[in-house]
Design an enzyme around this catalytic site. Sequence first.
Site, PDB file in Angstrom:
ATOM      1  N   PRO A 171      -3.245   7.049  -7.152  1.00 17.42           N
ATOM      2  CA  PRO A 171      -3.065   7.388  -8.539  1.00 17.42           C
ATOM      3  C   PRO A 171      -2.999   6.181  -9.451  1.00 17.42           C
ATOM      4  O   PRO A 171      -2.425   5.154  -9.107  1.00 17.42           O
ATOM      5  CB  PRO A 171      -1.727   8.124  -8.538  1.00 17.42           C
ATOM      6  CG  PRO A 171      -1.148   7.953  -7.190  1.00 17.42           C
ATOM      7  CD  PRO A 171      -2.041   7.114  -6.380  1.00 17.42           C
ATOM      8  N   GLU A 172      -3.584   6.347 -10.589  1.00 19.40           N
ATOM      9  CA  GLU A 172      -3.367   5.421 -11.692  1.00 19.40           C
ATOM     10  C   GLU A 172      -2.468   6.151 -12.687  1.00 19.40           C
ATOM     11  O   GLU A 172      -1.957   7.229 -12.393  1.00 19.40           O
ATOM     12  CB  GLU A 172      -4.710   5.021 -12.314  1.00 19.40           C
ATOM     13  CG  GLU A 172      -5.635   4.354 -11.287  1.00 19.40           C
ATOM     14  CD  GLU A 172      -6.953   3.879 -11.875  1.00 19.40           C
ATOM     15  OE1 GLU A 172      -6.991   3.578 -13.082  1.00 19.40           O
ATOM     16  OE2 GLU A 172      -7.935   3.814 -11.124  1.00 19.40           O
ATOM     17  N   HIS A 208       2.489  11.908   8.480  1.00 17.45           N
ATOM     18  CA  HIS A 208       2.556  11.067   7.281  1.00 17.45           C
ATOM     19  C   HIS A 208       3.499  11.647   6.222  1.00 17.45           C
ATOM     20  O   HIS A 208       3.516  11.173   5.090  1.00 17.45           O
ATOM     21  CB  HIS A 208       1.163  10.872   6.695  1.00 17.45           C
ATOM     22  CG  HIS A 208       0.192  10.270   7.664  1.00 17.45           C
ATOM     23  ND1 HIS A 208       0.470   9.114   8.373  1.00 17.45           N
ATOM     24  CD2 HIS A 208      -1.025  10.665   8.076  1.00 17.45           C
ATOM     25  CE1 HIS A 208      -0.557   8.830   9.160  1.00 17.45           C
ATOM     26  NE2 HIS A 208      -1.470   9.754   9.002  1.00 17.45           N
ATOM     27  N   ARG A 232      -1.479   5.944   4.041  1.00 17.43           N
ATOM     28  CA  ARG A 232      -1.668   4.484   4.139  1.00 17.43           C
ATOM     29  C   ARG A 232      -0.368   3.719   3.966  1.00 17.43           C
ATOM     30  O   ARG A 232      -0.318   2.531   4.234  1.00 17.43           O
ATOM     31  CB  ARG A 232      -2.697   4.039   3.095  1.00 17.43           C
ATOM     32  CG  ARG A 232      -4.081   4.518   3.445  1.00 17.43           C
ATOM     33  CD  ARG A 232      -5.074   4.170   2.380  1.00 17.43           C
ATOM     34  NE  ARG A 232      -5.405   2.762   2.384  1.00 17.43           N
ATOM     35  CZ  ARG A 232      -6.231   2.208   1.498  1.00 17.43           C
ATOM     36  NH1 ARG A 232      -6.771   2.944   0.546  1.00 17.43           N
ATOM     37  NH2 ARG A 232      -6.498   0.935   1.555  1.00 17.43           N
ATOM     38  N   ARG A 243      -8.640 -17.082 -22.045  1.00 16.42           N
ATOM     39  CA  ARG A 243      -8.699 -16.725 -20.633  1.00 16.42           C
ATOM     40  C   ARG A 243     -10.135 -16.759 -20.138  1.00 16.42           C
ATOM     41  O   ARG A 243     -11.040 -16.256 -20.793  1.00 16.42           O
ATOM     42  CB  ARG A 243      -8.113 -15.325 -20.403  1.00 16.42           C
ATOM     43  CG  ARG A 243      -6.667 -15.178 -20.832  1.00 16.42           C
ATOM     44  CD  ARG A 243      -5.710 -16.022 -20.029  1.00 16.42           C
ATOM     45  NE  ARG A 243      -5.692 -15.707 -18.616  1.00 16.42           N
ATOM     46  CZ  ARG A 243      -4.883 -14.813 -18.051  1.00 16.42           C
ATOM     47  NH1 ARG A 243      -4.025 -14.152 -18.780  1.00 16.42           N
ATOM     48  NH2 ARG A 243      -4.933 -14.610 -16.756  1.00 16.42           N
TER      49      ARG A 243
END
Length: 297
Positions: A2-3, A115, A133, A176
């Site tokens: 998720p973001e 999991h 994960r 930058r």
Amino acid sequence: MPELPEVETVMRGIAPALLGRRILRATARRPDLRWPLPPRFGERLQGRVVSALSRRSKYILAQLDDGATWVLHLGMSGRIALSARDPAAPSALVGAFALPAPAAGADPDAALGPHDHVVVETDHARLIYTDARRFGAMDLVAPGALATHKWFARLGPEPLSADFDADFLAARLAGRGAPIKALLLDQRLVAGLGNIYVCESLWRARVAPTRPGGAVSRREAAALTRAIRRVLTEAIEAGGSSLRDHRQVDGDLGYFQHRFAVYGRAGDPCRRSRCRGVVTRIAQSGRSSFFCPGCQR
DNA sequence: CTGCACGCCTGCCCGC
DNA sequence: TGCGGGCAGGCGTGCA
């Protein structure tokens, strides 16, 4: 994986099951996710009432009635599933998306998979945190200690807040040399963007991911802040509507991905009207960037 | 300080 | 069908 929009969706999705509810039992089925869980994790959650839920960057914050904050991060593969504790309970108690309640008398833990690392039961719902994960994380943070917590101390502004505006972004990009793609992924500059929504926002703002940050004009910085706001807001709206139609609050990108303009579309035509470009995939610092060389410069 | 490579974990998908 | 390689949405560390 998720973001920000997926985390926001998950946070809203678990609210009916957690907000104002008392935690009857919390079980960590292993001692660690990405990092060790805090000592006595289950015992410290037990008996607490969740008094507020919020999101900061990609973290979900559950305020507890003893002043501590339960912090959850879903990492790349974290998901949360909910079910009612009582099969007869009205679905509104856990949200319309909840899984069916376990059959009466059955041992609900018997159905857990390898999991399923954390199980939290409130007075109405059962919440299962799954993370194959194990890049996710949880912590319990003492009252007042969030701002100095390692995960939060250096975070940049929320991209949907008023702090994240053209002036701010232009100032942070000035001088930058790194590509704008890498800079927008840096959580110290702006918090909550990940690979997908950076790609999508750059496409919307017509800026190539390879452009050095310092070479982004003031006008483009303004376009980028608007693009980011719009892309995230639309994704949150899509996630919100998905909550009514799906049975899990797992933040699955299936809810969002049909809307992507460039992410995962290498070889496909650019969706911008009158652009004849083809979406291209390149690698930047080991990660995929998708963009249209025709309209992103 | 900046920029970048790498590792952590498992699952999945693709080509052979 | 089986197997190896590459890929995956995050984040922290360590190096030049």
